[in-house]
Every structure is written in C-alpha cells, then in structure tokens.
Write a protein that holds these residues in place. Structure first.
Motif, PDB file in Angstrom:
ATOM      1  N   LEU A 169       0.667  -1.089  -0.120  1.00 17.29           N
ATOM      2  CA  LEU A 169       0.104  -0.131   0.035  1.00 17.29           C
ATOM      3  C   LEU A 169       0.823   1.216  -0.035  1.00 17.29           C
ATOM      4  CD1 LEU A 169      -2.594  -0.813   2.193  1.00 17.29           C
ATOM      5  CD2 LEU A 169      -3.397  -0.467   0.415  1.00 17.29           C
ATOM      6  N   HIS A 170       0.631   2.189  -0.917  1.00 19.02           N
ATOM      7  CA  HIS A 170       1.288   3.143  -0.652  1.00 19.02           C
ATOM      8  C   HIS A 170      -0.366   4.714  -0.526  1.00 19.02           C
ATOM      9  CE1 HIS A 170       4.068   6.429  -1.320  1.00 19.02           C
ATOM     10  NE2 HIS A 170       3.238   7.423  -1.971  1.00 19.02           N
ATOM     11  N   PHE A 171      -0.118   5.498   0.675  1.00 21.52           N
ATOM     12  CA  PHE A 171      -0.578   6.508   1.708  1.00 21.52           C
ATOM     13  C   PHE A 171      -0.189   7.592   0.883  1.00 21.52           C
ATOM     14  CE2 PHE A 171      -1.343   2.995   5.178  1.00 21.52           C
ATOM     15  CZ  PHE A 171      -2.337   2.449   4.623  1.00 21.52           C
ATOM     16  N   HIS A 172      -1.595   8.201   0.063  1.00 19.68           N
ATOM     17  CA  HIS A 172      -1.137   9.673   0.043  1.00 19.68           C
ATOM     18  C   HIS A 172      -1.954  10.511   0.450  1.00 19.68           C
ATOM     19  CE1 HIS A 172       1.026   8.601  -4.196  1.00 19.68           C
ATOM     20  NE2 HIS A 172       0.253   7.378  -3.933  1.00 19.68           N
ATOM     21  N   ILE A 173      -1.025  11.079   1.910  1.00 22.56           N
ATOM     22  CA  ILE A 173      -1.929  11.824   2.561  1.00 22.56           C
ATOM     23  C   ILE A 173      -2.376  13.491   2.533  1.00 22.56           C
ATOM     24  CG2 ILE A 173      -2.318  12.447   5.251  1.00 22.56           C
ATOM     25  CD1 ILE A 173      -0.722   9.574   4.966  1.00 22.56           C
ATOM     26  N   PHE A 174      -3.423  14.158   2.048  1.00 19.73           N
ATOM     27  CA  PHE A 174      -3.004  15.073   2.205  1.00 19.73           C
ATOM     28  C   PHE A 174      -3.972  15.608   3.550  1.00 19.73           C
ATOM     29  CE2 PHE A 174      -3.139  13.590  -2.625  1.00 19.73           C
ATOM     30  CZ  PHE A 174      -2.500  14.699  -3.091  1.00 19.73           C
ATOM     31  N   ALA A 175      -2.697  17.015   3.626  1.00 16.57           N
ATOM     32  CA  ALA A 175      -3.052  17.498   5.524  1.00 16.57           C
ATOM     33  C   ALA A 175      -2.955  18.577   5.629  1.00 16.57           C
ATOM     34  CB  ALA A 175      -2.521  15.901   6.110  1.00 16.57           C
ATOM     35  N   GLU A 176      -3.693  19.366   6.312  1.00 21.16           N
ATOM     36  CA  GLU A 176      -3.336  20.948   6.794  1.00 21.16           C
ATOM     37  C   GLU A 176      -1.898  20.641   7.522  1.00 21.16           C
ATOM     38  OE1 GLU A 176      -7.285  23.443   7.978  1.00 21.16           O
ATOM     39  OE2 GLU A 176      -6.727  21.482   8.966  1.00 21.16           O
ATOM     40  N   ASP A 177      -1.126  21.714   6.878  1.00 21.56           N
ATOM     41  CA  ASP A 177       0.489  21.663   7.615  1.00 21.56           C
ATOM     42  C   ASP A 177       0.414  21.445   9.117  1.00 21.56           C
ATOM     43  OD1 ASP A 177       0.819  22.797   5.173  1.00 21.56           O
ATOM     44  OD2 ASP A 177       1.405  24.619   5.061  1.00 21.56           O
ATOM     45  N   GLN A 178      -0.145  21.704   9.982  1.00 19.99           N
ATOM     46  CA  GLN A 178      -0.572  21.206  11.199  1.00 19.99           C
ATOM     47  C   GLN A 178      -0.848  20.364  11.893  1.00 19.99           C
ATOM     48  OE1 GLN A 178      -2.402  23.574   9.947  1.00 19.99           O
ATOM     49  NE2 GLN A 178      -4.439  23.537  11.254  1.00 19.99           N
ATOM     50  N   TYR A 184       0.702  15.535   1.976  1.00 18.34           N
ATOM     51  CA  TYR A 184       1.440  16.665   1.070  1.00 18.34           C
ATOM     52  C   TYR A 184       0.510  17.622   1.423  1.00 18.34           C
ATOM     53  CZ  TYR A 184       1.350  12.447  -2.087  1.00 18.34           C
ATOM     54  OH  TYR A 184       1.782  11.467  -2.823  1.00 18.34           O
ATOM     55  N   PRO A 185       0.779  19.328   1.669  1.00 15.82           N
ATOM     56  CA  PRO A 185      -0.141  19.924   1.636  1.00 15.82           C
ATOM     57  C   PRO A 185      -1.559  20.386   1.030  1.00 15.82           C
ATOM     58  CG  PRO A 185       2.069  20.671   0.007  1.00 15.82           C
ATOM     59  CD  PRO A 185       1.968  19.275   0.102  1.00 15.82           C
ATOM     60  N   ILE A 186      -2.614  20.952   1.436  1.00 13.27           N
ATOM     61  CA  ILE A 186      -3.261  21.138   0.834  1.00 13.27           C
ATOM     62  C   ILE A 186      -3.540  22.179  -0.082  1.00 13.27           C
ATOM     63  CG2 ILE A 186      -5.782  21.912   1.139  1.00 13.27           C
ATOM     64  CD1 ILE A 186      -5.040  19.449   2.927  1.00 13.27           C
ATOM     65  N   THR A 187      -3.546  21.667  -1.547  1.00 12.67           N
ATOM     66  CA  THR A 187      -3.848  23.173  -2.387  1.00 12.67           C
ATOM     67  C   THR A 187      -4.939  23.011  -3.676  1.00 12.67           C
ATOM     68  OG1 THR A 187      -1.962  21.223  -3.572  1.00 12.67           O
ATOM     69  CG2 THR A 187      -0.916  22.544  -2.404  1.00 12.67           C
ATOM     70  N   PHE A 188      -5.306  24.395  -4.195  1.00 14.63           N
ATOM     71  CA  PHE A 188      -5.413  24.284  -4.251  1.00 14.63           C
ATOM     72  C   PHE A 188      -5.165  25.468  -6.436  1.00 14.63           C
ATOM     73  CE2 PHE A 188      -8.015  24.170  -0.637  1.00 14.63           C
ATOM     74  CZ  PHE A 188      -9.228  22.823  -1.452  1.00 14.63           C
ATOM     75  N   PRO A 189      -6.250  25.129  -7.556  1.00 19.33           N
ATOM     76  CA  PRO A 189      -5.757  26.066  -7.723  1.00 19.33           C
ATOM     77  C   PRO A 189      -5.338  27.874  -7.414  1.00 19.33           C
ATOM     78  CG  PRO A 189      -7.102  24.472  -9.138  1.00 19.33           C
ATOM     79  CD  PRO A 189      -6.811  24.618  -7.700  1.00 19.33           C
ATOM     80  N   SER A 190      -3.993  28.254  -7.929  1.00 19.58           N
ATOM     81  CA  SER A 190      -4.069  29.258  -6.730  1.00 19.58           C
ATOM     82  C   SER A 190      -4.598  30.826  -7.692  1.00 19.58           C
ATOM     83  CB  SER A 190      -3.052  30.168  -7.227  1.00 19.58           C
ATOM     84  OG  SER A 190      -2.458  30.557  -9.055  1.00 19.58           O
ATOM     85  N   GLU A 191      -5.675  30.769  -8.589  1.00 16.60           N
ATOM     86  CA  GLU A 191      -6.051  32.134  -8.993  1.00 16.60           C
ATOM     87  C   GLU A 191      -7.575  31.477  -8.373  1.00 16.60           C
ATOM     88  OE1 GLU A 191      -6.644  28.156 -12.659  1.00 16.60           O
ATOM     89  OE2 GLU A 191      -4.630  29.574 -11.089  1.00 16.60           O
ATOM     90  N   SER A 192      -8.054  30.232  -7.688  1.00 19.65           N
ATOM     91  CA  SER A 192      -9.398  30.004  -7.492  1.00 19.65           C
ATOM     92  C   SER A 192      -9.142  29.038  -6.189  1.00 19.65           C
ATOM     93  CB  SER A 192     -10.221  29.375  -8.259  1.00 19.65           C
ATOM     94  OG  SER A 192      -9.518  28.185  -8.505  1.00 19.65           O
ATOM     95  N   ALA A 193      -8.261  29.305  -5.209  1.00 22.09           N
ATOM     96  CA  ALA A 193      -7.970  29.339  -4.567  1.00 22.09           C
ATOM     97  C   ALA A 193      -8.857  29.239  -3.087  1.00 22.09           C
ATOM     98  CB  ALA A 193      -6.315  29.045  -4.337  1.00 22.09           C
ATOM     99  N   ALA A 194      -9.538  30.583  -2.644  1.00 22.05           N
ATOM    100  CA  ALA A 194     -10.560  30.164  -1.740  1.00 22.05           C
ATOM    101  C   ALA A 194     -11.933  30.016  -2.075  1.00 22.05           C
ATOM    102  CB  ALA A 194     -10.456  32.481  -1.157  1.00 22.05           C
ATOM    103  N   GLU A 195     -11.929  29.971  -3.355  1.00 19.98           N
ATOM    104  CA  GLU A 195     -13.154  29.750  -3.230  1.00 19.98           C
ATOM    105  C   GLU A 195     -13.832  27.756  -3.308  1.00 19.98           C
ATOM    106  OE1 GLU A 195     -16.921  30.559  -6.706  1.00 19.98           O
ATOM    107  OE2 GLU A 195     -14.731  30.848  -7.460  1.00 19.98           O
TER     108      GLU A 195
END
Length: 368
Positions: A73-82, A105-116
């Motif tokens: 198994l390979h776990f890909h864990i996307f989590a808040e930095d803290q 991995y950090p939580i990442t969204f496309p920069s131009e629409s990350a807030a949305e």
C-alpha cells in the motif's frame, strides 16, 4: 517525502465454519486470485484528505486498511500543515515491515481560485477533485473519506479496476438504494447520476484515463478535459449545490454516464442503509465490506453500532489476536445496540469482518 513502513503479522491459525462463505464468495475469490496473479507486483495507492479534527479518524481508517490488505500500500495523505508532524509521529511508530509507504502533501488548490474551492462544502473537501492533476505519476487511485473503515482487504475493491470496460474511468456506489428516502431525487437542483445519485466517499479512479478523457457538459458544445471543466462547473452551479464536490461529480457523470462503474452498496455502507430499516440487500447477504460513518456517527451516541466498530478498530493493537482482541469484544458491544434500527441488523457489521479474519489466518498459516 516518502516514509517506508512495515507490517508485522502473527502466526496463529483460526478456521470458521465453511458456510460463512457461499458460492458468490467462491467466485469472487476466484476472480480476485486471477486478478492478483496477473498483477503480482502492483502497489495499491490510497488517498485521503484530512483537515481540522480528523487526525484520529484518518489514522483509524489507515489502520483498517493495513490489517487485512495483501499487496503493498502507498498512502497519499493530504493534510493541513499543522497536522503533518502528528501524522509522522503516529505512522512512524506503526510496527510494519516494509509493506506500506506514505507521502504527506499540503492542501493545495489552483492559485487563481483557491479561496473559492476552500470554502466549498467542508474545509479541504474539494481537494479530491484535483488529485488526478496533482498525482500525475499515479496511474490508479482509491480515494476515501476519513470516516471510512475497511472490513476486508483493500485488494478486493482495487480489483474492480480490472472490471472496468473501455469507457469507464471511475467507480462509486449509489447515494441511496431506496428512492423514497433519497436526497438527490427529492431535493437536488442540479443534474445527478442515475436514479438516486452517487456518493463520493469511496471513489476508485483510473487517473490515466481521467487525465486523457474529454467530458461532455452542458456549458459548451466543446468537450473539456478534467482540468478544464471543474471551475466552469463550479461557477455555473455554485448556488445550486449542497454537497460541494460530490454534487459536481454527480453533474459530471450525469453527462458522461458511460464513464462510471457502479459498485454495490456494501462497498460504501452508511447510516442511511439502516437507520430507516435495512435497505442494502447486498450487505444483508454478504456483510459490510466498507463502512462509511458519515454525519459524525463515530463520535456521538446517535448510531452506537457504527461507533462500536470504529472504537474496536481504533483500540486494536497490531499483533494481538484478532478474534479475542477485536471480533469477540466487538460482537459483545454490538449486541448492546439492538434497541436501534442499525443494531437490529448488527450481524451485517461482523459477517464480512469474520470472514476477513479467517482468510487472514489461513494466508498466514500457508505462509509458514
């Protein structure tokens, strides 16, 4: 970074009566064996997105995936930095033997629409939509919510990839089995897949196909690729959707139904399958394969049957005897829940778990 982990198992053997598994199980096992034989070194990739107070829940899910699984198994864990250090501290203490890797991995969204994207439904929930674009070197992936528990090997749902036809790119379970209590068919203000919609808490993806596909849509006569269609969908439907990214997936597969493989309800068994009376026939016949404790039922007293399974797996210590340390105490707790609708069918919660333990001990015995 990728951390090597390992799994240690025990060398005891326990056999259950042969009637636990019927002919359906026999043919299913035969298919699984053939698939594994033709994919002997395949590593299974599992992704999860964890934010807020989801650390413990996520770790419990990962534990359940490890207990019974056969292939690496390979776990890909996307989590808040803290949360990263906490994940490292816990996962690095798991007593494995090179069978499991993980990447944070950090939580990442496309920069131009990350807030949305961040404010869509729950924090971080829409991260799953971007996994095919982020994990560009991963061919196939099983995404699960943090509130998932595996009651049989991950290998078994992974083998559905071998059942996809030439047009199918992903697999999910229906949102409901019973239309009279369905949400989408009664309340949705947007297109949705099938008669009752689909639930995205367990989503198996051939990501290579997803990245290559051009999707039909109701925004333009031009078919769009995955990375092109997400933002236009959000802009068109953001005032009409309730369940965020799951609604967007429903809209997408409404227009591209040939692209979806639908697996039965016991692969994504939720409170809705029993709180109004049992309505997942497949689970009644074969047991629950994957438990989905949405609505926070692992952490309150509204559905004690779900909470009992969660607590049993959370408290199980790797290496302990599964029968005496997990199965038997769990059954005793489940017997205390028969005053609830889900508790009345508590045997579906341990039917497959019982078989998974038997199969695990049988494999260990043969491997001596």
């Amino acid at each position: 970074r990728c951390k090597n982990l390992s799994v240690s198992f025990w060398n005891s053997y326990w056999m259950l009566p042969s009637d636990v598994c019927g002919m359906n199980c026999f043919w299913e096992a035969a298919f699984r064996y053939d698939y594994m034989k033709t994919h002997p070194s395949e590593k299974m990739h599992l992704a999860v997105v964890a934010c807020g107070e989801r650390l413990e829940e996520t770790v419990t899910m990962l534990r359940s995936a490890i207990i019974f699984s056969i292939k690496p198994l390979h776990f890909h864990i996307f989590a808040e930095d803290q949360l990263h250090e906490s994940f490292k501290d816990i996962l690095d203490e798991f007593p494995y033997e090179g069978k499991v890797n993980y990447t944070l991995y950090p939580i990442t969204f496309p920069s131009e629409s990350a807030a949305e994207w961040k404010k869509l439904f729950k924090p971080c929930a829409s991260q799953r939509l971007f996994l095919p674009l982020i994990l560009k070197n991963v061919d196939s992936l099983l995404y699960v919510d943090t509130d998932i528990l595996f009651l049989r090997p991950v290998d078994d749902i992974w083998s559905f990839l071998g059942k996809f036809n030439s047009t199918q790119i992903a697999a999910m379970a229906p949102e409901h089995e019973e239309p009279r209590i369905g949400w989408y068919n009664r309340f949705a203000r947007h297109p949705y897949y099938g008669a009752t919609g689909i639930n995205s808490g367990v989503m198996l993806m051939n990501m290579t196909r997803i990245r290559r596909k051009y999707f039909k849509n109701d925004m333009t006569p031009v078919w769009l690729q995955w990375g092109e269609i997400l933002m236009p969908l959000l802009k068109k439907y953001k005032l009409n959707i309730t369940w965020g990214d799951q609604d967007l997936l429903n809209i997408m597969f409404f227009h591209n139904p040939e692209s979806l493989y639908v697996f039965p309800c016991q692969w994504n068994y939720r409170p809705d399958h029993c709180i109004y009376g049992s309505n997942c026939r497949a689970a009644e016949e074969e047991g629950i394969f994957i438990l989905h404790g949405n609505r926070g039922v692992y952490h309150d007293d509204k559905q004690p049957t779900f909470r009992a399974v969660y607590e049993a797996i959370k408290n199980y210590s790797f290496g302990d005897d599964l029968v005496h340390s997990l199965l038997q105490p769990l059954e005793r707790e489940l017997q205390k829940t028969t005053h609830t609708y889900c508790g009345r069918v508590y045997k579906v919660f341990i039917k497959q778990l019982t078989k998974s333990i038997r199969d695990l001990y049988a494999r260990r015995s043969k491997g001596r």
